[in-house]
Write a protein that holds these residues in place. Sequence first.
Motif, short mmCIF file in Angstrom:
data_model
loop_
_atom_site.label_atom_id
_atom_site.label_comp_id
_atom_site.label_asym_id
_atom_site.label_seq_id
_atom_site.Cartn_x
_atom_site.Cartn_y
_atom_site.Cartn_z
N ALA A 133 -37.01 -36.95 -50.03
CA ALA A 133 -36.58 -38.29 -49.55
C ALA A 133 -37.82 -39.39 -49.49
CB ALA A 133 -35.97 -38.22 -48.18
N PRO A 134 -37.82 -40.27 -50.25
CA PRO A 134 -38.97 -41.41 -49.88
C PRO A 134 -39.23 -41.86 -48.66
CG PRO A 134 -37.65 -41.72 -51.82
CD PRO A 134 -36.91 -40.87 -50.94
N ALA A 135 -38.14 -41.97 -47.82
CA ALA A 135 -38.29 -42.33 -46.35
C ALA A 135 -39.00 -41.37 -45.65
CB ALA A 135 -36.83 -42.44 -45.81
N VAL A 136 -39.05 -40.09 -45.90
CA VAL A 136 -39.43 -39.12 -45.17
C VAL A 136 -40.85 -38.98 -45.75
CG1 VAL A 136 -39.74 -36.46 -44.79
CG2 VAL A 136 -37.46 -37.57 -44.76
N LEU A 137 -41.25 -38.94 -46.79
CA LEU A 137 -42.54 -38.96 -47.45
C LEU A 137 -43.32 -40.08 -46.75
CD1 LEU A 137 -41.73 -38.05 -50.99
CD2 LEU A 137 -42.61 -36.62 -49.30
N ARG A 138 -42.88 -41.53 -46.74
CA ARG A 138 -43.51 -42.62 -46.21
C ARG A 138 -43.97 -42.44 -44.84
NH1 ARG A 138 -39.99 -45.26 -49.67
NH2 ARG A 138 -38.52 -45.51 -48.04
N GLU A 139 -42.92 -41.76 -43.95
CA GLU A 139 -43.46 -41.69 -42.62
C GLU A 139 -44.41 -40.50 -42.38
OE1 GLU A 139 -43.17 -39.44 -39.02
OE2 GLU A 139 -41.89 -38.40 -40.58
N VAL A 140 -44.26 -39.66 -43.29
CA VAL A 140 -45.50 -38.38 -43.12
C VAL A 140 -46.59 -38.81 -43.49
CG1 VAL A 140 -46.40 -36.07 -43.68
CG2 VAL A 140 -43.80 -36.58 -43.14
N VAL A 141 -46.77 -39.72 -44.37
CA VAL A 141 -48.17 -40.28 -44.98
C VAL A 141 -48.80 -41.23 -43.90
CG1 VAL A 141 -49.03 -41.88 -46.79
CG2 VAL A 141 -47.54 -40.03 -47.47
N ALA A 142 -47.62 -42.20 -43.10
CA ALA A 142 -48.12 -42.96 -42.11
C ALA A 142 -48.59 -42.19 -40.95
CB ALA A 142 -47.16 -43.89 -41.94
N ARG A 143 -48.22 -40.94 -40.57
CA ARG A 143 -48.37 -40.22 -39.69
C ARG A 143 -49.73 -39.66 -39.87
NH1 ARG A 143 -45.56 -35.01 -38.22
NH2 ARG A 143 -43.83 -35.84 -39.43
N ALA A 144 -49.73 -39.15 -41.05
CA ALA A 144 -51.35 -38.64 -41.61
C ALA A 144 -52.42 -39.81 -41.78
CB ALA A 144 -51.27 -38.01 -42.94
N GLY A 145 -52.09 -40.95 -41.30
CA GLY A 145 -53.16 -41.90 -41.56
C GLY A 145 -53.48 -42.61 -42.95
N GLY A 146 -52.55 -42.47 -43.78
CA GLY A 146 -52.50 -42.69 -45.25
C GLY A 146 -51.42 -43.91 -45.32
N ASP A 147 -51.70 -44.73 -46.53
CA ASP A 147 -50.69 -45.85 -46.70
C ASP A 147 -49.62 -45.50 -47.40
OD1 ASP A 147 -49.80 -48.30 -47.71
OD2 ASP A 147 -51.39 -48.71 -49.10
N PRO A 148 -48.53 -45.78 -46.69
CA PRO A 148 -47.02 -45.31 -47.24
C PRO A 148 -46.95 -45.84 -48.60
CG PRO A 148 -47.01 -46.15 -44.93
CD PRO A 148 -48.39 -46.40 -45.60
N ALA A 149 -47.61 -46.82 -49.24
CA ALA A 149 -47.08 -47.33 -50.31
C ALA A 149 -47.58 -46.34 -51.58
CB ALA A 149 -47.89 -48.64 -50.58
N ILE A 150 -48.33 -45.36 -51.20
CA ILE A 150 -48.69 -44.32 -51.96
C ILE A 150 -47.36 -43.47 -52.66
CG2 ILE A 150 -49.08 -42.07 -50.59
CD1 ILE A 150 -51.75 -41.95 -51.99
N VAL A 151 -46.19 -43.48 -51.76
CA VAL A 151 -45.30 -43.00 -52.20
C VAL A 151 -44.47 -43.46 -53.44
CG1 VAL A 151 -42.79 -42.12 -51.49
CG2 VAL A 151 -44.67 -41.92 -49.99
#
Length: 208
Positions: A133-151
């Motif tokens: 799910a894109p929403a899950v991936l964006r949330e995890v990327v943000a939590r990891a300190g990355g840019d959610p736009a990478i999804v």
Amino acid sequence: MTVKIETYYDFRSPYAYFADYRVRKADFGLTTGVEWVGRPIFIDVILNLQSGREPWAPYVDTLIPPKRAYLMADIRRMARFYGAPLKPSWKWPNRPNQIPALCVASLLSGPVEQVFRSAIFDGLWYEQRDISAPAVLREVVARAGGDPAIVERAGDPAVRDALTERTVEAYAAGIFGTPTFVWNGEIFFGADRLDVLAWNVNRMAAER
């Protein structure tokens, strides 16, 4: 001294999850600093290449029923052995779509990739999250300190093609499954080989 260890993984591999869990717990006796370099790969591509098929040929299950039964029992046993939580939301023959998460991982590096990797493993193997799910991936990327736009970038077919090519190159270099660790030109396959890897690293460090 800090050593670099490459970690080849696919999220759908329970043994890759166990290895990631062990790395986080540091329960295998490494006495030196380590830079864990994530190398996401497509396990389906590896299995196809092993069987002489094209990288993205339709999946073929080659396990005979007794081996399938053993595998399921072994996964539960090893989870208890390592103390790793295990409560996947899927059962065989259903197969989670790990491709979006692997494509995202292929665009990350350093601590961001490592935190993302562990969070996706947890999401799939016991938190019962939809890792496609894109929403899950964006949330995890943000939590990891990355840019959610990478999804969104990871959804470009060129990203999957590039990761497929890297998987083919890994297979040509001797990578035949996950998890695989490469250190000092040596290949160590399986979560249980982390102990042997640590022994080798510690021995070489002591000789210097």
